[in-house]
Design an enzyme around this catalytic site. Structure first.
Site, PDB file in Angstrom:
ATOM      1  N   ASP A  81     -22.934 -17.636  12.719  1.00 53.05           N
ATOM      2  CA  ASP A  81     -22.813 -18.977  12.136  1.00 53.05           C
ATOM      3  C   ASP A  81     -24.161 -19.706  12.150  1.00 53.05           C
ATOM      4  OD1 ASP A  81     -21.312 -21.035  10.995  1.00 53.05           O
ATOM      5  OD2 ASP A  81     -20.894 -21.965  12.940  1.00 53.05           O
ATOM      6  N   HIS A  82     -24.469 -20.348  11.043  1.00 54.41           N
ATOM      7  CA  HIS A  82     -25.663 -21.197  10.914  1.00 54.41           C
ATOM      8  C   HIS A  82     -26.957 -20.542  11.402  1.00 54.41           C
ATOM      9  CE1 HIS A  82     -23.768 -24.754   9.310  1.00 54.41           C
ATOM     10  NE2 HIS A  82     -22.812 -24.656  10.204  1.00 54.41           N
ATOM     11  N   GLY A 208     -17.233 -27.933   9.046  1.00 51.43           N
ATOM     12  CA  GLY A 208     -16.779 -29.199   9.623  1.00 51.43           C
ATOM     13  C   GLY A 208     -15.278 -29.356   9.540  1.00 51.43           C
ATOM     14  N   SER A 210     -12.954 -29.452  11.785  1.00 54.56           N
ATOM     15  CA  SER A 210     -12.282 -30.314  12.783  1.00 54.56           C
ATOM     16  C   SER A 210     -12.068 -31.711  12.218  1.00 54.56           C
ATOM     17  CB  SER A 210     -13.132 -30.428  14.057  1.00 54.56           C
ATOM     18  OG  SER A 210     -13.244 -29.177  14.676  1.00 54.56           O
ATOM     19  N   ASN A 229     -14.396 -23.379   8.633  1.00 53.05           N
ATOM     20  CA  ASN A 229     -14.992 -23.292   9.975  1.00 53.05           C
ATOM     21  C   ASN A 229     -14.429 -24.384  10.888  1.00 53.05           C
ATOM     22  OD1 ASN A 229     -16.622 -21.475   8.652  1.00 53.05           O
ATOM     23  ND2 ASN A 229     -18.530 -22.286   9.486  1.00 53.05           N
TER      24      ASN A 229
HETATM   25  O1  G3H Z   1     -20.016 -23.986  11.494  1.00 51.74           O
HETATM   26  C1  G3H Z   1     -19.118 -24.487  12.204  1.00 51.74           C
HETATM   27  C2  G3H Z   1     -18.367 -25.619  11.757  1.00 51.74           C
HETATM   28  O2  G3H Z   1     -18.735 -26.083  10.534  1.00 51.74           O
HETATM   29  C3  G3H Z   1     -17.487 -26.352  12.656  1.00 51.74           C
HETATM   30  O3  G3H Z   1     -17.405 -27.719  12.419  1.00 51.74           O
HETATM   31  O4  G3H Z   1     -17.195 -28.536  14.743  1.00 51.74           O
HETATM   32  O5  G3H Z   1     -16.619 -29.979  12.820  1.00 51.74           O
HETATM   33  O6  G3H Z   1     -15.164 -28.050  13.410  1.00 51.74           O
HETATM   34  P1  G3H Z   1     -16.548 -28.629  13.413  1.00 51.74           P
HETATM   35 ZN    ZN Z   2     -20.926 -25.478  10.106  1.00 56.29          ZN
END
Ligand code: G3H
Ligand code: ZN
Length: 289
Positions: A81-82, A208, A210, A229
């Site tokens: 990730d990222h 994002g 969450s 994600n």
């Molecule tokens: O790459 C991981 C995410 O985009 C997680 O985002 O922490 O807002 O769920 P979040």
């Molecule tokens: Zn992310």
């Protein structure tokens, strides 16, 4: 079973559901996430991000995912990730990851294209799909912080050119979601998403996850979102489970950990249910929500 090779997102893209991409930060989280995905009968990507890598867990988490996935029947992948650098992509390939995100979105467009192309060339040589990112997603995640005034929504034209030139297998889009918890409820730009979906031909990724309301996630599934994600809410669920578990079982590490794992699993069940379009009845006629 052994880890799922190839692009897990293609079936999701064609059938309008999303593969949950769930961040893991400890061996117990790995086991709980795979158990919950298996109970939900959902494919799942366990993602290892920059925080876990900084904590020195890249290889140990990857190894534990391989070992745990072997006991279940659902497709499981390990996702980077990222990632911001080419050497880390190579490191992840050596560590056994099955997909990689090259996030060069903070760079100017041409530099983003060049670095993403380089990652794609290497990953494709060993059959590993790559996710690119275009635009600037707000909020804070690990070492990435984008203030509200720095958010840049993904442009439709740029997305078309980016996919064509880089040959990425999926594209993370900035359409109003943000990393971390929201100060106010987000409002996804579904019209922009629809245009990107209509003019590109790769699965789209929503970061994002969450805190995004279920209805908005469900609406995004109609327009090509095939991977979502989730990190913050999973971490918070697990940590609050640890703290409550330690109060309930002050001298019993096993029961305390089981308690935290159950808390995390409940959150995973909820997020997986968001990733599937619900059948709803309307005046007796069955239709997609
Ligand atoms: O790459 C991981 C995410 O985009 C997680 O985002 O922490 O807002 O769920 P979040
Ligand atoms: Zn992310």
């Amino acid at each position: 079973m052994p880890l799922a090779a190839g692009n897990l997102l293609l079936d999701a893209y064609q059938n309008h559901y999303a593969v949950p991409a769930l961040s893991v930060h400890s061996l117990d989280m790995v086991e709980a996430v795979i158990e919950a995905a298996d109970t939900s009968n959902s494919p799942v990507l366990l993602q290892i991000g920059q925080r876990a890598i900084r904590n020195g867990q890249m290889q140990s988490l990857a190894d534990h995912i391989v070992k745990t996935a072997a006991n279940y029947k659902i497709p499981v992948g390990i996702h980077l990730d990222h990632c911001r650098t080419y050497p880390q992509v190579v490191e992840a390939l050596y560590a056994g990851f099955t997909s990689c995100m090259m996030d060069a979105s903070a760079l100017p467009f041409e530099d983003n294209v060049a670095l993403t192309q380089k990652a794609v060339e290497t990953c494709h040589a060993v059959g590993v799909p790559v996710e690119g990112e275009l635009g600037a997603i707000g909020g804070v995640e690990d070492d990435i912080s984008v203030a509200d005034e720095e958010v840049v929504y993904t442009s439709v034209e740029a997305a078309v050119a980016f996919v064509e030139r880089t040959q990425v297998d999926s594209l993370a889009v900035a359409i109003g979601s943000a990393h971390g918890m929201y100060k106010r409820a987000p409002k996804l730009d579904l019209q922009r998403l629809q245009h990107i979906y209509e003019q590109t031909d790769v699965p789209l990724v929503l970061h994002g996850g969450s805190g995004i309301p279920k209805e908005q996630i469900q609406a995004s599934l109609k327009y090509g979102i095939a991977k979502i994600n989730f990190d913050t809410e999973l971490r918070l669920a697990f940590v609050s489970g640890l703290s409550e578990g330690s109060r309930q079982f002050p001298d019993d590490p096993f029961s305390m950990m089981q308690f935290a794992r159950e808390r995390l699993k409940e959150m995973v069940y909820e997020k997986i249910s968001y990733c599937r379009l619900e059948e709803v009845t309307n005046g007796g006629a069955l239709q997609r929500s």
